[in-house]
Structure formats: structure tokens, C-alpha cells
Design a protein around this motif. Structure first.
Motif, short mmCIF file in Angstrom:
data_model
loop_
_atom_site.label_atom_id
_atom_site.label_comp_id
_atom_site.label_asym_id
_atom_site.label_seq_id
_atom_site.Cartn_x
_atom_site.Cartn_y
_atom_site.Cartn_z
N GLY A 1 0.87 -1.32 0.02
CA GLY A 1 0.07 0.06 0.01
C GLY A 1 0.90 1.34 -0.03
O GLY A 1 0.52 2.29 -0.63
N GLU A 2 2.03 1.31 0.86
CA GLU A 2 2.76 2.13 0.87
C GLU A 2 3.45 2.73 -0.53
O GLU A 2 3.71 3.57 -1.03
N GLY B 1 1.54 0.41 -16.45
CA GLY B 1 0.44 -0.17 -16.97
C GLY B 1 0.02 -1.64 -16.02
O GLY B 1 -0.93 -2.35 -16.58
N ALA B 2 1.02 -2.03 -15.24
CA ALA B 2 0.90 -3.26 -14.43
C ALA B 2 1.63 -3.10 -13.14
O ALA B 2 2.56 -2.40 -13.00
N VAL B 3 1.22 -4.17 -12.32
CA VAL B 3 1.76 -4.28 -10.94
C VAL B 3 2.06 -5.92 -10.99
O VAL B 3 1.30 -6.56 -11.06
N SER C 1 -3.06 -5.66 -14.09
CA SER C 1 -2.76 -4.31 -15.43
C SER C 1 -3.98 -3.28 -14.68
O SER C 1 -5.08 -3.54 -14.01
N PHE C 2 -3.51 -2.18 -15.16
CA PHE C 2 -4.36 -0.79 -14.87
C PHE C 2 -4.51 -0.09 -15.77
O PHE C 2 -3.44 -0.08 -16.99
N HIS D 1 -3.67 4.85 -6.31
CA HIS D 1 -3.31 3.73 -7.71
C HIS D 1 -4.46 3.25 -8.17
O HIS D 1 -5.17 2.51 -7.24
N PRO D 2 -4.74 3.12 -9.21
CA PRO D 2 -5.81 2.24 -9.84
C PRO D 2 -6.11 0.88 -9.60
O PRO D 2 -7.08 0.19 -9.40
N ALA D 3 -4.64 0.21 -9.20
CA ALA D 3 -4.95 -1.19 -9.05
C ALA D 3 -4.59 -1.35 -7.45
O ALA D 3 -4.37 -2.75 -6.91
#
Length: 133
Positions: free
Chosen positions: A30-31, A75-77, A132-133, A37-39
Motif C-alpha cells: 500500500g505504501e 500499466g501493471a503491478v 494491469s491497470f 493507484h488504480p490497482a
């Protein structure tokens, strides 16, 4: 010069294989992402599920170590959670709405765009997922 917008933010943390480490993993991701953040919601939920699996069901439970790496890319985490393995087959999706447990991988399968698991020659297992986001 390197464009900083294309360089992933990456963080690795080593956690103790105890249930209290799950909240630390959620806090760390989270930090790194930030609440806007969108994801954020999906990744924090999936980190909770995957790290819980590691600290409860793997050889890392009882105080061993679990390593979590989070990479935030355009675009992704991508999240990788490495533990001491469990000696059983790779994680699988169970869809038992009446069961008391086993929904973690169902959620990973539902919310992640891609996921998988790999074991290394020393018996360590890495479960990874990408949102993805």
C-alpha cells in the motif's frame, strides 16, 4: 537520459513466516502504490491472500522467511512471493462456496490478469501475479 516514467518502482521485503507478517505485507504494498493507484484495492487484497498462504501452508510457517517483491511498471503491478515450498503440487483454484477456506487462489485467478507458480531446485516456491491497470 533514462525516462523515469518507464523504470519500474521495485521493492523487496523479507517477512517472517508468521500470520502477523500479512499486515506488514499489505502495508508495504500500500505504501509503494499509494491509495490513489488504480490497482491498489486488487493488489492489496491479493497480497494478503498470497502471503497468508505462504505463512500458513508452506515450509516457511512458524518463523521461516517469506520474500515479497513488488514491481510497479507502466500499466501493471507484478508481485512475487517466495517461500520454502510445501512439498505438494502447485497452488490451484478451488471454487467451493461452502468451504471454510481455499478461496485465496480463486481470488487470484479472478482479479489477476496473469499468475503462476514455479519451484526451484532447492524446493523454494515463487507464486506471482500481475494486475494491469
Amino acid at each position: 537520459m533514462l525516462d523515469q516514467r518507464t523504470v519500474p518502482s521495485r521493492s523487496t521485503i523479507t517477512l517472517r513466516g508468521v500470520p502477523e507478517s500479512v499486515s506488514l505485507a499489505r502495508f508495504r504494498v500500500g505504501e509503494l502504490l499509494g491509495e490513489d493507484h488504480p490497482a491498489f484495492d486488487d493488489v492489496v487484497l491479493l497480497v494478503s491472500e498470497v502471503v497468508t498462504n505462504s505463512v500458513v501452508h508452506s515450509g516457511s510457517s512458524g518463523g521461516g522467511t517469506v520474500e515479497m517483491t513488488v514491481a510497479v511498471c507502466p500499466g501493471a503491478v507484478l508481485v512475487e512471493v517466495r517461500d520454502a515450498g510445501s512439498g505438494v503440487s502447485a497452488p490451484h483454484v478451488r471454487n467451493d462456496p461452502e468451504g471454510e477456506g481455499g478461496r485465496g487462489m480463486f481470488l487470484v485467478d479472478l482479479l489477476a490478469d496473469r499468475w503462476g507458480a514455479r519451484d526451484d531446485a532447492r524446493g523454494f516456491r515463487t507464486l506471482w501475479f500481475e494486475v494491469s491497470f
